[in-house]
Design a protein around this motif. Structure first.
Motif, PDB file in Angstrom:
ATOM      1  N   GLY A 195      19.957-114.453  29.946  1.00 30.15           N
ATOM      2  CA  GLY A 195      20.144-113.250  29.168  1.00 30.15           C
ATOM      3  C   GLY A 195      18.485-112.704  29.247  1.00 30.15           C
ATOM      4  O   GLY A 195      18.043-113.011  30.283  1.00 30.15           O
ATOM      5  N   GLY A 196      18.326-112.005  28.324  1.00 29.01           N
ATOM      6  CA  GLY A 196      17.060-111.314  28.424  1.00 29.01           C
ATOM      7  C   GLY A 196      16.826-110.368  26.967  1.00 29.01           C
ATOM      8  O   GLY A 196      17.589-110.378  26.217  1.00 29.01           O
ATOM      9  N   LYS A 197      15.488-109.715  27.271  1.00 32.40           N
ATOM     10  CA  LYS A 197      14.989-108.948  25.940  1.00 32.40           C
ATOM     11  C   LYS A 197      16.127-107.597  26.053  1.00 32.40           C
ATOM     12  O   LYS A 197      16.371-106.900  27.009  1.00 32.40           O
ATOM     13  CB  LYS A 197      13.716-108.430  26.311  1.00 32.40           C
ATOM     14  N   VAL A 198      16.327-107.137  24.701  1.00 32.84           N
ATOM     15  CA  VAL A 198      16.761-106.065  24.253  1.00 32.84           C
ATOM     16  C   VAL A 198      15.694-105.006  24.387  1.00 32.84           C
ATOM     17  O   VAL A 198      14.633-104.960  23.788  1.00 32.84           O
ATOM     18  CB  VAL A 198      17.651-105.899  22.952  1.00 32.84           C
ATOM     19  N   GLU A 199      15.875-103.698  25.380  1.00 32.11           N
ATOM     20  CA  GLU A 199      15.104-102.609  25.338  1.00 32.11           C
ATOM     21  C   GLU A 199      15.052-101.904  24.173  1.00 32.11           C
ATOM     22  O   GLU A 199      16.179-101.858  23.384  1.00 32.11           O
ATOM     23  CB  GLU A 199      15.374-101.938  26.504  1.00 32.11           C
ATOM     24  N   PRO A 200      14.177-101.143  23.492  1.00 31.77           N
ATOM     25  CA  PRO A 200      13.985-100.121  22.387  1.00 31.77           C
ATOM     26  C   PRO A 200      15.395 -99.199  22.679  1.00 31.77           C
ATOM     27  O   PRO A 200      15.589 -98.702  23.800  1.00 31.77           O
ATOM     28  CB  PRO A 200      12.650 -99.531  22.560  1.00 31.77           C
ATOM     29  N   GLY A 201      16.034 -99.231  21.578  1.00 30.62           N
ATOM     30  CA  GLY A 201      17.026 -98.136  21.552  1.00 30.62           C
ATOM     31  C   GLY A 201      18.498 -98.624  22.180  1.00 30.62           C
ATOM     32  O   GLY A 201      19.605 -98.235  22.123  1.00 30.62           O
ATOM     33  N   GLU A 202      18.253 -99.778  22.832  1.00 31.55           N
ATOM     34  CA  GLU A 202      19.599-100.451  23.565  1.00 31.55           C
ATOM     35  C   GLU A 202      20.415-101.209  22.903  1.00 31.55           C
ATOM     36  O   GLU A 202      19.686-102.314  22.162  1.00 31.55           O
ATOM     37  CB  GLU A 202      19.060-101.045  24.840  1.00 31.55           C
ATOM     38  N   PRO A 203      21.576-101.242  22.535  1.00 30.64           N
ATOM     39  CA  PRO A 203      22.589-102.051  21.831  1.00 30.64           C
ATOM     40  C   PRO A 203      22.536-103.469  22.431  1.00 30.64           C
ATOM     41  O   PRO A 203      22.398-103.763  23.704  1.00 30.64           O
ATOM     42  CB  PRO A 203      23.951-101.495  21.972  1.00 30.64           C
ATOM     43  N   PRO A 204      22.438-104.393  21.676  1.00 36.00           N
ATOM     44  CA  PRO A 204      22.389-105.657  22.232  1.00 36.00           C
ATOM     45  C   PRO A 204      23.376-106.211  23.337  1.00 36.00           C
ATOM     46  O   PRO A 204      22.927-106.876  24.259  1.00 36.00           O
ATOM     47  CB  PRO A 204      22.470-106.605  20.848  1.00 36.00           C
ATOM     48  N   THR A 205      24.549-105.661  22.926  1.00 37.11           N
ATOM     49  CA  THR A 205      25.820-106.215  24.030  1.00 37.11           C
ATOM     50  C   THR A 205      25.488-105.438  25.412  1.00 37.11           C
ATOM     51  O   THR A 205      25.769-105.967  26.409  1.00 37.11           O
ATOM     52  CB  THR A 205      27.110-105.836  23.508  1.00 37.11           C
TER      53      THR A 205
ATOM     54  N   ALA B  10      22.474-104.643  26.604  1.00 37.30           N
ATOM     55  CA  ALA B  10      21.449-105.458  27.036  1.00 37.30           C
ATOM     56  C   ALA B  10      22.111-106.620  27.834  1.00 37.30           C
ATOM     57  O   ALA B  10      21.453-107.123  28.903  1.00 37.30           O
ATOM     58  CB  ALA B  10      20.253-105.759  25.975  1.00 37.30           C
ATOM     59  N   LEU B  11      22.944-107.362  27.136  1.00 43.14           N
ATOM     60  CA  LEU B  11      23.127-108.639  27.723  1.00 43.14           C
ATOM     61  C   LEU B  11      24.079-108.432  28.948  1.00 43.14           C
ATOM     62  O   LEU B  11      23.924-109.062  29.938  1.00 43.14           O
ATOM     63  CB  LEU B  11      24.273-109.271  26.761  1.00 43.14           C
ATOM     64  N   VAL B  12      24.930-107.414  29.049  1.00 42.63           N
ATOM     65  CA  VAL B  12      25.654-106.831  30.334  1.00 42.63           C
ATOM     66  C   VAL B  12      24.595-106.677  31.227  1.00 42.63           C
ATOM     67  O   VAL B  12      25.084-107.089  32.532  1.00 42.63           O
ATOM     68  CB  VAL B  12      26.663-105.710  30.046  1.00 42.63           C
ATOM     69  N   ARG B  13      23.704-105.873  31.078  1.00 37.30           N
ATOM     70  CA  ARG B  13      22.689-105.547  31.884  1.00 37.30           C
ATOM     71  C   ARG B  13      21.957-106.892  32.573  1.00 37.30           C
ATOM     72  O   ARG B  13      21.603-106.766  33.813  1.00 37.30           O
ATOM     73  CB  ARG B  13      21.646-104.600  31.318  1.00 37.30           C
ATOM     74  N   GLU B  14      21.473-107.313  31.645  1.00 35.21           N
ATOM     75  CA  GLU B  14      20.518-108.931  32.056  1.00 35.21           C
ATOM     76  C   GLU B  14      21.587-109.800  33.057  1.00 35.21           C
ATOM     77  O   GLU B  14      20.967-110.167  33.962  1.00 35.21           O
ATOM     78  CB  GLU B  14      20.206-109.510  30.737  1.00 35.21           C
ATOM     79  N   LEU B  15      22.681-109.935  32.597  1.00 29.88           N
ATOM     80  CA  LEU B  15      23.569-110.760  33.129  1.00 29.88           C
ATOM     81  C   LEU B  15      23.884-110.463  34.722  1.00 29.88           C
ATOM     82  O   LEU B  15      23.907-110.962  35.895  1.00 29.88           O
ATOM     83  CB  LEU B  15      24.771-111.155  32.595  1.00 29.88           C
ATOM     84  N   ARG B  16      23.834-108.904  34.982  1.00 31.06           N
ATOM     85  CA  ARG B  16      24.046-108.240  36.053  1.00 31.06           C
ATOM     86  C   ARG B  16      22.900-108.477  36.801  1.00 31.06           C
ATOM     87  O   ARG B  16      22.947-108.712  38.242  1.00 31.06           O
ATOM     88  CB  ARG B  16      24.500-106.778  35.990  1.00 31.06           C
ATOM     89  N   GLU B  17      21.702-108.283  36.484  1.00 32.16           N
ATOM     90  CA  GLU B  17      20.276-108.417  37.046  1.00 32.16           C
ATOM     91  C   GLU B  17      20.189-109.883  37.385  1.00 32.16           C
ATOM     92  O   GLU B  17      19.493-109.989  38.487  1.00 32.16           O
ATOM     93  CB  GLU B  17      19.079-107.606  36.160  1.00 32.16           C
TER      94      GLU B  17
ATOM     95  N   GLU C 216       7.912-105.059  13.835  1.00 33.24           N
ATOM     96  CA  GLU C 216       9.443-105.115  14.442  1.00 33.24           C
ATOM     97  C   GLU C 216       9.387-106.462  15.280  1.00 33.24           C
ATOM     98  O   GLU C 216       8.574-106.946  15.976  1.00 33.24           O
ATOM     99  CB  GLU C 216       9.135-103.914  15.475  1.00 33.24           C
ATOM    100  N   ARG C 217      10.694-106.954  15.140  1.00 35.89           N
ATOM    101  CA  ARG C 217      11.165-108.103  15.841  1.00 35.89           C
ATOM    102  C   ARG C 217      11.677-107.718  17.208  1.00 35.89           C
ATOM    103  O   ARG C 217      12.431-106.770  17.315  1.00 35.89           O
ATOM    104  CB  ARG C 217      11.759-108.917  15.186  1.00 35.89           C
ATOM    105  N   VAL C 218      11.595-108.437  18.278  1.00 37.35           N
ATOM    106  CA  VAL C 218      12.265-108.377  19.786  1.00 37.35           C
ATOM    107  C   VAL C 218      13.402-109.264  19.501  1.00 37.35           C
ATOM    108  O   VAL C 218      13.376-110.342  19.335  1.00 37.35           O
ATOM    109  CB  VAL C 218      11.184-108.799  20.600  1.00 37.35           C
ATOM    110  N   VAL C 219      14.512-108.599  20.039  1.00 39.18           N
ATOM    111  CA  VAL C 219      15.756-109.359  20.224  1.00 39.18           C
ATOM    112  C   VAL C 219      16.056-109.891  21.647  1.00 39.18           C
ATOM    113  O   VAL C 219      15.920-109.094  22.447  1.00 39.18           O
ATOM    114  CB  VAL C 219      17.008-108.524  19.355  1.00 39.18           C
ATOM    115  N   VAL C 220      16.252-111.102  21.772  1.00 34.99           N
ATOM    116  CA  VAL C 220      16.591-111.617  23.032  1.00 34.99           C
ATOM    117  C   VAL C 220      17.891-111.870  23.191  1.00 34.99           C
ATOM    118  O   VAL C 220      18.645-112.725  22.213  1.00 34.99           O
ATOM    119  CB  VAL C 220      15.845-112.959  23.517  1.00 34.99           C
ATOM    120  N   VAL C 221      18.649-111.669  24.069  1.00 30.88           N
ATOM    121  CA  VAL C 221      20.230-111.788  23.959  1.00 30.88           C
ATOM    122  C   VAL C 221      20.438-113.071  24.993  1.00 30.88           C
ATOM    123  O   VAL C 221      19.864-112.869  26.243  1.00 30.88           O
ATOM    124  CB  VAL C 221      20.871-110.384  24.210  1.00 30.88           C
TER     125      VAL C 221
END
Length: 141
Positions: free
Chosen positions: A37-47, A49-56, A3-8
Motif C-alpha cells: 500500500g502507501g500514503k493517502v494524498e491530501p484530499g484523496e479518499p483512502p480507498t 489511494a489503496l486502489v492507486r497504490e496497488l496498481r502502481e 495533521e496525521r498522515v494515513v497509510v493504507v
C-alpha cells in the motif's frame, strides 16, 4: 493539532493465501515484509489511494474493499489503515518499492520477517478473515 498522515494497506487474498510484499526501499525497511500500500494524498479518499497504490506497486486492479477494524501507529504522525481487497485483474508482481511478492497460506504467514509495525495489523487481518492470528513464531529482528 498536527495533521496525521494515513497509510493504507491491502490484505489481498487468493483463497486462504494472503499476499505479502518484501520492501526494497527505503534502506532501513529493505528485506522486511509488509501488506502492500502507501500514503493517502491530501484530499484523496483512502480507498482511492489503496486502489492507486496497488496498481502502481503491484500492477493489479482491486475492488470490493472492506475495512479491517482498527488502525496502527507507524512513525510519529503516521497511522496504518488496512482494507481487505479482492483481486479483479492482474497477477501481483513487484514494480515499485518491493523486490518480491509471496502468497502465504495460513501456516506460512509468520514465516516471513514482517515489519514490526505491520505485525499487529497482520494479526487483525487474520482474525478478520477467520484464520488463527497467533504470531508466536514471528522471527526476531
Amino acid at each position: 493539532m498536527e495533521e496525521r498522515v494515513v497509510v493504507v494497506a491491502g490484505a489481498l487474498y487468493a483463497g486462504e493465501r494472503l499476499l505479502a510484499a518484501r520492501r526494497s526501499a527505503p534502506a532501513e525497511l529493505a528485506g522486511r515484509w509488509e501488506l502492500p500500500g502507501g500514503k493517502v494524498e491530501p484530499g484523496e479518499p483512502p480507498t482511492d489511494a489503496l486502489v492507486r497504490e496497488l496498481r502502481e506497486e503491484l500492477g493489479v486492479e482491486v475492488g470490493e474493499l472492506t475495512r479491517v477494524p482498527g488502525e496502527w501507529p507507524l512513525k510519529p504522525g503516521y497511522v496504518l489503515q488496512v482494507w481487505r481487497a479482492h483481486l479483479l485483474d492482474g497477477e501481483p508482481r513487484p514494480l515499485q518499492d518491493h523486490d518480491e511478492v509471496r502468497w502465504l497460506g495460513p501456516g506460512e504467514v509468520w514465516s516471513v520477517d514482517w515489519l514490526d509495525q505491520d505485525v499487529p495489523a497482520v494479526r487483525e487481518v487474520l482474525r478478520f478473515a477467520g484464520f488463527p492470528a497467533d504470531p508466536t513464531s514471528v522471527r526476531a529482528s
